[in-house]
Write an enzyme that holds these catalytic residues in place. Structure first.
Site, PDB file in Angstrom:
ATOM      1  N   CYS A   1      -4.729  -1.336   1.426  1.00 53.09           N
ATOM      2  CA  CYS A   1      -6.100  -1.694   1.805  1.00 53.09           C
ATOM      3  C   CYS A   1      -6.314  -3.193   1.705  1.00 53.09           C
ATOM      4  CB  CYS A   1      -7.104  -0.938   0.950  1.00 53.09           C
ATOM      5  SG  CYS A   1      -6.954  -1.257  -0.815  1.00 53.09           S
TER       6      CYS A   1
ATOM      7  N   HIS B   1     -10.255  -0.837  -4.699  1.00 54.30           N
ATOM      8  CA  HIS B   1     -10.165  -0.599  -3.262  1.00 54.30           C
ATOM      9  C   HIS B   1     -10.789  -1.788  -2.540  1.00 54.30           C
ATOM     10  CE1 HIS B   1     -10.139   1.339   0.576  1.00 54.30           C
ATOM     11  NE2 HIS B   1     -11.447   1.488   0.633  1.00 54.30           N
TER      12      HIS B   1
END
Length: 1043
Positions: A455, A860
């Site tokens: 990510c 994230h």
């Protein structure tokens, strides 16, 4: 008498008259009758019972049979014999079939009348055989329930002997598996449930009386529900048996099932799916207990494929059961376990997210105490899942609004719940799964598939892709025959712009652009990746240009050698970047700026200057305004800290990303982790303060990093402007960080200032959010909210004609021997009239990379971005006529009021769908308000890397071409790229067709996942790790795991 009775019941006389006459016939049963007369009466009453056209005649038949059989028992025993019963059970009676429940009613009534006669034993033996035969013929629920009622009243009719008894139980289980309701109306359903209850009650009695039959019966039950025969679907009525299985057997049975090598995965999957279907059965107890026990048993033996398949197939069905109060308790228990244990991916939870709000509103409108209690439990479950997967604000905001007035569990409780429910964290055993095919989202943008904790790359690539001018330059390059990193970036940008897929897997680009020290499938810093990527692209272009102008005999360096030689190339770049007349690289044109650092000795007032290129500015957080109780050591440390953190702005070599000791000189830092600086503080001291004037009382006390990381957001939220002010403010070098003055030939206190000399087209700002906690030896995240201005004005100090080349080395430019007015005058260079004061260059926010999590070891990344071109109207943002004097306490935005008006005007005029949220494979519309409020709504989600686009820039493309408008304003693709995209789009359509043909088969056996089909690999799912968006690293933590 039988003729009179027969004529009477079929006559048209009034019903009361018929009943009076029937009563007299019944009373006459006491009178002696011949055997023939008795037999005639028995035959007539049997016919009336079994074939009577109305309830009155059937009732008369039962009354007459009971009365005459009681007073003429011997005759009835002779009549109700083995032949009669066998004929009734096998052939029926007249037009009445043998499978009619009325036959069993008659047989049961006859047995009751001759129970004391010796011949009944013969009938018991007959019925033992017939009962087994009947259940083998799979009777309908009504007949089976009637048979079980007969057997419950007369246990002597049950098959005897272990073999027959066991066979009867197994066949009765299979008979239940074939049950189907005869209607959908409530009376019909109630009757069906009562019939099933009657049958399961008989099995319970048998298991209790003969325990040896229980385990084989359960084995038969599992064989039924684990069958993979698509032509037969077992009835959910089997759920009625679960409540009769002793709970003490759970451990033994589950262990036996999950470890049996003969039980295939497909069979176990079917069995578990059908057990979950049993949650729909009303009044069944302990179904949820057995389902959860089996789920835990499968997790214990690491059969994750089954758990993933079953969860994704059945999670929505379980959720839908919450609408029905009768089965709600069991459904909620199973739902909670399935969601809380499914911690490797948010897909299961996200399947339910669209339906949560409606269910919450339904519970609220119910007003029932039970609904309120369930709503509290559901809210706790939702908070746990949103905590674990905190990086999806576009999905969770409606849910947060719906449950805002309900109690929220503490973070400690959430962590405890998640930790207790997790599967084993060996994600390598989790298979890659395929999700349903779908086209692009309504945004028209393409997502990037997470290839395993990538990510950090996805968020950066999307931000660069949305930098319109940079994207158009990349797509317009003629790179045929070249295998460079820029070629791979062009290929990736082309697919993002033109593929029909919902998400694209950038595997080739990832392998080519991943820094050598980045461990695959582990958490990495997106800022470090971005800096390395831009440096590689810059160095590669310079090398290729040099090679193209060199002799043909020179060997061309490949990608690997480029990476290995990056250190020396970075040195060459820093020395040659400012060479007059040299053509700048694309990275320099788009992201390159120049920063001048000046150091003034506070002893002799000599000033030295050095100019360096940069591609991004790393902004530390401003300290509080109070200054008290700090010793000299703190001052020295903070100055040293700023020296390290602030100078991480130049392009650095690929091989030099290592932590190094701090240097007093402002050379390019070689730090490998720019976002994780231990210090983020510095001293703000007046220019006039010399080394003798420094006292403990004026100094800022360095705040503990732990306290900073946990500091709550206050009303005085700092803005990016504040951090930029802090970056450019003067700094005192003293203590261990003193400056070596060449004139004084010794270490001296000095004042250091930095000024931007040349602004980039795209300004990259990195917020230094990670600090080192020396007490706990961990890196903590600073969760302070930072206001993101839509408009940012960067002060630029123009050089003479803005073109002069400043020496790369330190030089003594001015000497000062005076103070006051003479000093101020001598501070001016001979080019003062041309240079002037810093001018404000307006920038507009283009994209924001957000980090979701509470530590640098997990979390994230996702990004917000919008399209901004250089040719866009300036909207009156040119404030270059304004000047600002920078002091240690001044503001960058002298025209603060006008800027606020401009920002509001921009915000009100922007298109409602101008901003996009890129979250790996998912792309959705959003708004600037969502960007501004992200940290206030989700405290763990904080802006990390910002891209600002310079206004009034002339570097943008003209969107016209010879053939008219470009597609989406982008240049036309080269044939090689277009052919590759066309080929892949055709492949995508073929995949959709194949998926439609095989969807039924895949639903039962193929794995489903968070990733779209077509570009997936078999690596562990990267979309979410066990610590996932929770970012805590405090429960079920796998080191450096990010999703």
């Amino acid at each position: 008498m039988d003729k009179i009775l027969e004529g009477l019941v079929s006559s048209s006389h009034p019903l009361p008259l018929k009943r009076v006459i029937v009563r007299r016939v019944v009373e006459s049963a006491e009178t002696p009758l011949s055997q023939a007369q008795c037999r005639a009466m028995f035959a007539l009453s049997t016919r009336l019972i079994l074939q009577g056209p109305d309830p009155f005649q059937r009732q008369v038949g039962r009354q007459v049979l009971e009365a005459y059989a009681r007073f003429h028992r011997a005759e009835f025993e002779a009549f109700f014999n083995r032949g009669l019963v066998l004929g009734l059970l096998q052939r029926g009676y007249g037009g009445l079939g043998s499978r009619d429940p009325a036959i069993l009613d008659y047989v049961q009534a006859g047995l009751r009348l001759i129970i004391s006669c010796p011949s009944v034993l013969e009938l018991f033996a007959l019925l033992q055989v017939e009962a087994l035969r009947m259940v083998c013929e799979r009777p309908v629920p009504s007949l089976c329930a009637r048979l079980c009622q007969l057997l419950a009243d007369f246990p002597q009719c049950l098959p005897r002997g272990r073999k027959l008894s066991l066979a009867f139980c197994q066949q009765l289980v299979r008979s239940i598996a074939h049950f189907q309701s005869q209607g959908n109306r409530e009376p019909e359903l109630r009757l069906y449930v009562s019939q099933v209850t009657q049958v399961s009650g008989l099995l319970r009695s048998i298991w209790k009386g003969e325990p040896d039959t229980l385990l084989p019966s359960l084995q038969e039950l599992f064989a039924v529900i684990s069958s993979t025969d698509a032509s037969f679907e077992p009835s959910v009525a089997l759920a009625s048996l679960v409540q009769h299985i002793p709970l003490q057997m759970i451990t033994v049975l589950i262990r036996s099932l999950t470890t049996d090598p003969n039980v295939k995965d497909a069979s176990m999957t079917q069995a578990l799916c059908r057990m979950i279907d049993w949650l729909s059965w009303p009044l069944a107890q302990h179904v949820e207990t057995w389902v959860i026990a089996l789920l835990k048993g499968l997790a214990a033996v690491q059969k994750f494929t089954i758990l993933i398949d079953v969860t994704l197939l059945k999670i929505e069905l379980v959720f839908n059961r919450l609408w029905f109060p009768l089965v709600r308790p069991g459904a909620l228990g199973v739902l909670a376990h399935m969601l809380l244990s499914f911690q490797h991916s948010p897909e299961a939870f996200h399947l339910l997210v669209p339906h949560v709000v409606n269910l919450v509103h339904s519970f609220k409108n119910d007003g029932l105490p039970s609904s309120t209690a369930f709503l509290v439990q559901l809210t706790e479950l939702i908070h746990c899942m949103m905590y674990h997967y905190s990086g999806f604000p576009e999905l969770y905001e409606p849910i947060l609004e719906a449950i805002k007035d309900l109690p929220k569990p503490s973070e400690e409780k959430i962590k405890l719940i998640l930790n207790q429910s997790a599967w084993t964290s060996q994600s390598s055993s989790l298979p890659s799964c395929l999700s349903r095919l779908s086209g692009k989202s309504e945004t028209g943008k393409t997502g990037l598939i997470n290839l395993g904790n990538t990510c950090y790359m996805n968020s950066v690539i999307q931000a660069l892709f949305m930098a319109t001018d940079f994207r158009r330059h990349v797509l317009s390059l003629n790179l045929n025959g070249c295998n460079s990193l820029m070629k791979k970036l062009q290929h990736l940008f082309a697919f993002l712009a033109h593929t029909q897929r919902e998400a694209y897997a950038p595997r080739i680009f990832f392998e080519a652009s991943r820094p050598p020290w980045f461990t695959p499938r582990s958490q990495q810093d997106c800022s470090e990746y971005l800096r390395f990527l831009l440096d590689r692209l810059h160095e590669e272009e310079r090398t290729l240009k040099a090679l193209s102008s060199a002799k043909p005999s020179e060997n061309v360096m490949n990608d690997e050698s480029l990476a290995q030689e990056t250190t020396s190339k970075a040195q060459l770049f820093t020395e040659a970047a400012c060479t007059e007349g040299e053509e700048r690289t694309l990275i320099e044109k788009m992201f390159g700026g120049k920063l001048q650092t000046s150091i003034r000795c506070l002893n002799c007032n000599t000033t030295s200057q050095k100019e360096e290129p940069f591609t991004d500015l790393s902004l530390a957080f401003c300290p509080p305004t109070s200054f008290e109780n700090v010793d000299m050591q703190s001052v020295a440390h903070s100055s040293e800290v700023k020296e390290d953190s602030m100078m991480q702005t130049s392009m650095v070599a690929a091989s030099s990303f290592e932590e190094s000791a701090l240097d007093n000189s402002p050379a390019v830092s070689d730090s490998c982790e720019p976002i994780r600086n231990e210090g983020i503080l510095k001293n703000l001291l007046p220019d006039e303060l010399n080394s003798e004037g420094i006292t403990d009382s004026n100094l800022y006390k360095v705040q503990d990093s732990k306290d900073m990381s946990q500091k709550p957001v206050t009303e005085n939220t700092p803005s990016v402007t504040d951090l930029l002010n802090y970056f450019l403010a003067p700094e005192i070098l003293n203590g261990d960080n003193k400056y070596f003055c060449e004139k004084c030939a010794s270490l001296q206190n000095a004042e250091k200032t930095m000024q931007v000399m040349e602004e980039p087209e795209y300004l990259i700002l990195t917020l230094l959010r990670f600090s080192y906690d020396p007490k706990c030896h961990i890196r903590r995240k600073i969760l302070d909210n930072v206001s993101l201005p839509l408009i940012l004005e960067l002060p630029i100090k123009r050089t003479a004609s803005s073109l002069g080349v400043v020496s790369r080395g330190w030089s003594v430019d001015v000497e000062f021997s005076d103070t006051g007015e003479n000093l101020a005058k001598k501070l001016k260079s001979s080019r003062a009239e041309e240079v002037g004061c810093p001018k404000l260059v307006p920038y507009v926010l283009s994209s924001v990379v957000v980090h979701s999590g509470i530590s640098s070891e997990s979390g994230h990344y996702y990004s917000y971005a919008r399209n901004i071109t250089g040719s866009r109207p300036s909207l009156g943002l040119c404030h270059q006529s304004k000047t600002v004097a920078l002091t240690s306490h001044s503001s960058l935005l002298a025209g603060e009021i006008s800027n606020a008006v401009i920002e509001n005007d921009l915000d009100s005029n922007e298109m409602s769908k101008e901003w996009f949220l890129f979250n790996d494979s998912r792309v959705t519309f959003t708004s600037f308000q969502s960007v501004q409020k992200i940290t206030s709504r989700f405290p763990k989600d904080t802006a990390y890397v910002l891209l600002y686009k310079k206004q009034n820039s002339r570097s943008g493309f003209d969107t016209k071409s010879a053939n008219g408008l470009w597609v989406n304003g982008d240049p036309p693709l080269q044939k090689e790229l277009m052919d590759a995209i066309t080929k892949d789009n055709k492949l995508y359509l073929q995949e959709q067709e194949l998926s439609a043909r095989t969807q039924a088969l895949q639903a039962a056996s193929a794995s489903c996942s968070f990733r779209p089909n077509g570009f997936d690999d078999n690596d562990p799912p990267g979309s979410c790790g066990p610590t996932g968006g929770g970012g805590g690293g405090g429960f079920s933590t796998i080191g450096r795991l990010v999703f």
